[in-house]
Design a protein around this motif. Structure first.
Motif, PDB file in Angstrom:
ATOM      1  N   TRP A  32       0.828  -1.204   0.000  1.00 28.35           N
ATOM      2  CA  TRP A  32       0.000   0.000   0.000  1.00 28.35           C
ATOM      3  C   TRP A  32       0.861   1.251   0.000  1.00 28.35           C
ATOM      4  N   ALA A  33       2.020   1.189   0.668  1.00 30.37           N
ATOM      5  CA  ALA A  33       2.870   2.366   0.788  1.00 30.37           C
ATOM      6  C   ALA A  33       3.572   2.722  -0.508  1.00 30.37           C
ATOM      7  N   GLY A  34       3.584   1.836  -1.488  1.00 28.97           N
ATOM      8  CA  GLY A  34       4.094   2.218  -2.790  1.00 28.97           C
ATOM      9  C   GLY A  34       5.420   1.605  -3.181  1.00 28.97           C
ATOM     10  N   THR A  35       5.892   0.596  -2.470  1.00 37.08           N
ATOM     11  CA  THR A  35       7.082  -0.186  -2.819  1.00 37.08           C
ATOM     12  C   THR A  35       8.345   0.652  -2.926  1.00 37.08           C
ATOM     13  N   GLY A  36       8.375   1.791  -2.302  1.00 40.02           N
ATOM     14  CA  GLY A  36       9.578   2.588  -2.377  1.00 40.02           C
ATOM     15  C   GLY A  36       9.477   3.812  -1.496  1.00 40.02           C
ATOM     16  N   ALA A  37      10.587   4.532  -1.390  1.00 36.19           N
ATOM     17  CA  ALA A  37      10.624   5.731  -0.563  1.00 36.19           C
ATOM     18  C   ALA A  37      11.474   6.786  -1.240  1.00 36.19           C
ATOM     19  N   LEU A  38      11.065   8.029  -1.088  1.00 36.90           N
ATOM     20  CA  LEU A  38      11.857   9.174  -1.510  1.00 36.90           C
ATOM     21  C   LEU A  38      12.607   9.685  -0.297  1.00 36.90           C
ATOM     22  N   CYS A  39      13.906   9.825  -0.421  1.00 38.87           N
ATOM     23  CA  CYS A  39      14.743  10.327   0.667  1.00 38.87           C
ATOM     24  C   CYS A  39      15.343  11.667   0.256  1.00 38.87           C
ATOM     25  N   VAL A  40      15.212  12.652   1.131  1.00 41.25           N
ATOM     26  CA  VAL A  40      15.718  13.999   0.868  1.00 41.25           C
ATOM     27  C   VAL A  40      16.618  14.408   2.021  1.00 41.25           C
ATOM     28  N   ILE A  41      17.810  14.869   1.697  1.00 36.48           N
ATOM     29  CA  ILE A  41      18.759  15.322   2.714  1.00 36.48           C
ATOM     30  C   ILE A  41      18.876  16.834   2.641  1.00 36.48           C
ATOM     31  N   GLU A  42      18.612  17.474   3.763  1.00 34.16           N
ATOM     32  CA  GLU A  42      18.731  18.924   3.877  1.00 34.16           C
ATOM     33  C   GLU A  42      19.533  19.257   5.117  1.00 34.16           C
ATOM     34  N   GLY A  43      20.646  19.943   4.937  1.00 31.56           N
ATOM     35  CA  GLY A  43      21.478  20.308   6.072  1.00 31.56           C
ATOM     36  C   GLY A  43      22.011  19.113   6.832  1.00 31.56           C
ATOM     37  N   GLY A  44      22.274  18.023   6.118  1.00 31.73           N
ATOM     38  CA  GLY A  44      22.815  16.827   6.750  1.00 31.73           C
ATOM     39  C   GLY A  44      21.781  15.956   7.428  1.00 31.73           C
ATOM     40  N   VAL A  45      20.502  16.319   7.362  1.00 28.74           N
ATOM     41  CA  VAL A  45      19.421  15.551   7.987  1.00 28.74           C
ATOM     42  C   VAL A  45      18.564  14.917   6.900  1.00 28.74           C
ATOM     43  N   MET A  46      18.323  13.602   7.019  1.00 30.44           N
ATOM     44  CA  MET A  46      17.544  12.904   6.010  1.00 30.44           C
ATOM     45  C   MET A  46      16.101  12.764   6.433  1.00 30.44           C
ATOM     46  N   LYS A  47      15.198  13.034   5.492  1.00 29.02           N
ATOM     47  CA  LYS A  47      13.768  12.805   5.658  1.00 29.02           C
ATOM     48  C   LYS A  47      13.335  11.807   4.594  1.00 29.02           C
ATOM     49  N   SER A  48      12.384  10.937   4.927  1.00 27.44           N
ATOM     50  CA  SER A  48      11.911   9.966   3.947  1.00 27.44           C
ATOM     51  C   SER A  48      10.399  10.019   3.842  1.00 27.44           C
ATOM     52  N   PHE A  49       9.917   9.746   2.636  1.00 29.60           N
ATOM     53  CA  PHE A  49       8.498   9.835   2.343  1.00 29.60           C
ATOM     54  C   PHE A  49       8.096   8.649   1.465  1.00 29.60           C
ATOM     55  N   ALA A  50       6.928   8.079   1.714  1.00 25.66           N
ATOM     56  CA  ALA A  50       6.391   7.083   0.796  1.00 25.66           C
ATOM     57  C   ALA A  50       6.131   7.735  -0.551  1.00 25.66           C
ATOM     58  N   LEU A  51       6.252   6.965  -1.615  1.00 24.43           N
ATOM     59  CA  LEU A  51       6.114   7.537  -2.948  1.00 24.43           C
ATOM     60  C   LEU A  51       4.731   8.117  -3.198  1.00 24.43           C
TER      61      LEU A  51
END
Length: 241
Positions: A32-51
Motif C-alpha cells: 500500500w505504501a508504494g514499494t519505495g521511498a523518496l529520501c531527501v537530505i537537507e542540512g545533513g538531515v535525512m527525511k523519507s516519504f512514501a512515494l
C-alpha cells in the motif's frame, strides 16, 4: 517512512503472537505504501516519504534526493503478487511523477526471485524508464542462489570489494552498501563477517565527524523482527591490548 501512512485495519490481520506485528499485514502495508521511498537530505538531515505521500509530491529540491526501492522479486508469480513486473513499473511511474527528479536510486536487494539472467534483464529494462539513471544495488538472498552471487556482481558490482560491498560519495554524503545475505544464520538472520567489518572500519576512518553517512543493506542491521529473520546476528569484536 513518514507518519500518518497507516489506514485502520491495514497493519494487523492476525496478531498470533500478541505482539502487535503480523507478517501478512506488514507486507500488505508495504504494498500500500508504494514499494519505495523518496529520501531527501537537507542540512545533513535525512527525511523519507512514501512515494504516494502527498508531501513527496510537493517537495522542492534539497541538498540531495534519492529513491530507495527493494524486493522487486522478478520471477515471482504466486497469489501474493501475481504480476511483480507491473508492481515495479507502478513504482517507477510514481518516481517519474515526482516534481523533482531524484539524483539516483538504491535497490536494496531481492532484485530477482531465483537469480536467473532473464529476471535480472526484466528489472534492468523496467528501471531504464525511470528518470534517475544511476542505480546502486546490494543483493538479497534471492539474488545469490545459484553461484554465490557471481552473476549479480558481474552485473551490478564490478568494482566492489569481497562479496560485493562498496561505498561512494554524493554531494558530501558518504553511502555504504553492505552485503549481509551470503552466510545467513539461524532463522535467516543476516551476517556481515569479519572481512567486511574490517573493510568498513577502514572505509569510514578518513571521514570527518560532520560527514553524513548512509548505510544500506538487504537485511536490517538491527533487530526489526528476528523471528522472521529481519535482523543481523550480533558479532562481538575483540582486540588485543
Amino acid at each position: 517512512m513518514t507518519q500518518n501512512l497507516r489506514q485502520p485495519g491495514d497493519e494487523i490481520l492476525h496478531d498470533h503472537n500478541h505482539d502487535g506485528v503480523n507478517r501478512r499485514g506488514f507486507l500488505k502495508c508495504m504494498a500500500w505504501a508504494g514499494t519505495g521511498a523518496l529520501c531527501v537530505i537537507e542540512g545533513g538531515v535525512m527525511k523519507s516519504f512514501a512515494l504516494n505521500d502527498p508531501a513527496a509530491r510537493s517537495l522542492k529540491k534539497g541538498d540531495l534526493s534519492f529513491i530507495q526501492i527493494s524486493d522487486s522479486h522478478m520471477g515471482f508469480n504466486k497469489p501474493a503478487n501475481p504480476d511483480v513486473a507491473a508492481t515495479l513499473q507502478a513504482a517507477v511511474d510514481k518516481i517519474n511523477a515526482l516534481p523533482v527528479s531524484p539524483e539516483f536510486m538504491l535497490h536494496t536487494g531481492d532484485i530477482t526471485h531465483l537469480s536467473r539472467p532473464e529476471q535480472f534483464d526484466n528489472v534492468d529494462q523496467i528501471l531504464k524508464s525511470a528518470r534517475p539513471k544511476d542505480v546502486f544495488f546490494v543483493p538479497g538472498e534471492h539474488d545469490v542462489l545459484d553461484d554465490d552471487g557471481k552473476s549479480y556482481r558481474e552485473r551490478y558490482a564490478k568494482n566492489s570489494q569481497g562479496a560485493g560491498w562498496y561505498s561512494f560519495d554524493k554531494n558530501g554524503v558518504h553511502f555504504v552498501g553492505l552485503v549481509n545475505v551470503m552466510n545467513l544464520k539461524a532463522g535467516g538472520l543476516g551476517s556481515l563477517g569479519a572481512e567486511q567489518l574490517e573493510w568498513l572500519e577502514k572505509d569510514v576512518k578518513h571521514l570527518s565527524k560532520s560527514t553524513p553517512v548512509i548505510v544500506f543493506a538487504h537485511i536490517p542491521l538491527w533487530a526489526v523482527y528476528p523471528e522472521w529473520g529481519w535482523g543481523r546476528r550480533t558479532v562481538r569484536r575483540h582486540s588485543a591490548t
